[in-house]
Design a protein around this motif. Structure first.
Motif, PDB file in Angstrom:
ATOM      1  N   GLY A   1      18.238   6.498 -31.551  1.00 23.39           N
ATOM      2  CA  GLY A   1      19.475   6.801 -30.998  1.00 23.39           C
ATOM      3  C   GLY A   1      19.442   7.538 -29.595  1.00 23.39           C
ATOM      4  O   GLY A   1      19.945   6.929 -28.581  1.00 23.39           O
ATOM      5  N   VAL A   2      18.725   8.532 -29.660  1.00 22.26           N
ATOM      6  CA  VAL A   2      18.592   9.314 -28.293  1.00 22.26           C
ATOM      7  C   VAL A   2      17.602   8.569 -27.397  1.00 22.26           C
ATOM      8  O   VAL A   2      17.978   8.667 -26.153  1.00 22.26           O
ATOM      9  N   TYR A   3      16.610   7.711 -27.952  1.00 21.27           N
ATOM     10  CA  TYR A   3      15.676   6.910 -27.072  1.00 21.27           C
ATOM     11  C   TYR A   3      16.754   5.828 -26.270  1.00 21.27           C
ATOM     12  O   TYR A   3      16.579   5.782 -25.307  1.00 21.27           O
ATOM     13  N   TYR A   4      17.327   5.323 -27.092  1.00 19.28           N
ATOM     14  CA  TYR A   4      18.282   4.239 -26.674  1.00 19.28           C
ATOM     15  C   TYR A   4      19.357   4.672 -25.676  1.00 19.28           C
ATOM     16  O   TYR A   4      19.534   4.045 -24.530  1.00 19.28           O
ATOM     17  N   TYR A   5      19.897   5.748 -25.941  1.00 16.59           N
ATOM     18  CA  TYR A   5      21.059   6.472 -25.079  1.00 16.59           C
ATOM     19  C   TYR A   5      20.403   6.781 -23.667  1.00 16.59           C
ATOM     20  O   TYR A   5      20.996   6.508 -22.561  1.00 16.59           O
ATOM     21  N   PHE A   6      19.232   7.434 -23.898  1.00 18.98           N
ATOM     22  CA  PHE A   6      18.891   7.942 -22.577  1.00 18.98           C
ATOM     23  C   PHE A   6      17.753   6.937 -21.572  1.00 18.98           C
ATOM     24  O   PHE A   6      17.667   7.159 -20.274  1.00 18.98           O
TER      25      PHE A   6
ATOM     26  N   LEU B   1      19.956   2.494 -22.188  1.00 18.66           N
ATOM     27  CA  LEU B   1      21.395   2.228 -21.532  1.00 18.66           C
ATOM     28  C   LEU B   1      21.399   2.631 -20.132  1.00 18.66           C
ATOM     29  O   LEU B   1      22.358   2.307 -19.244  1.00 18.66           O
ATOM     30  N   SER B   2      20.457   3.665 -19.869  1.00 22.10           N
ATOM     31  CA  SER B   2      20.811   4.468 -18.517  1.00 22.10           C
ATOM     32  C   SER B   2      19.768   3.602 -17.389  1.00 22.10           C
ATOM     33  O   SER B   2      18.784   4.298 -16.906  1.00 22.10           O
TER      34      SER B   2
END
Length: 92
Positions: free
Chosen positions: A20-25, A28-29
């Motif tokens: 989740g941290v990898y995907y968010y930062f 998605l960015s």
């Protein structure tokens, strides 16, 4: 609840959180940069990120850099018989 199921549940939560941290930062960015050029002839455009990643293209009228991470960039443009230009910007 047995210890094995509890351990599996905790491991699943930890790896799910890391993903989740990898995907968010990182996933998605991302953003797109479009550069329009005046005049005729081609120009060499180079984007350099704050982390040292470099994206280069030779463009005639416009350049599109798509799905690049949203960080600080330095763009430099070079065209024959023109003064090279370098600018910094933040892709948000």
């Amino acid at each position: 609840m047995s210890n094995r199921i509890l351990s599996l549940f905790i491991i699943t939560l930890v790896f799910g959180g890391l993903f989740g941290v990898y995907y968010y930062f990182f996933a998605l960015s991302t953003g797109n940069v479009s550069i329009l050029l005046n005049g005729s002839g081609s120009a060499s455009i180079t984007l350099t990120s704050e982390f040292g990643n470099t994206y280069s293209r030779d463009c005639d009228r416009s350049c599109l850099f798509d799905n690049i991470p949203a960080v600080n960039y330095s763009v430099s443009a070079k065209r024959e018989n023109y003064t090279p230009v370098k600018k910094d910007f933040l892709l948000g």
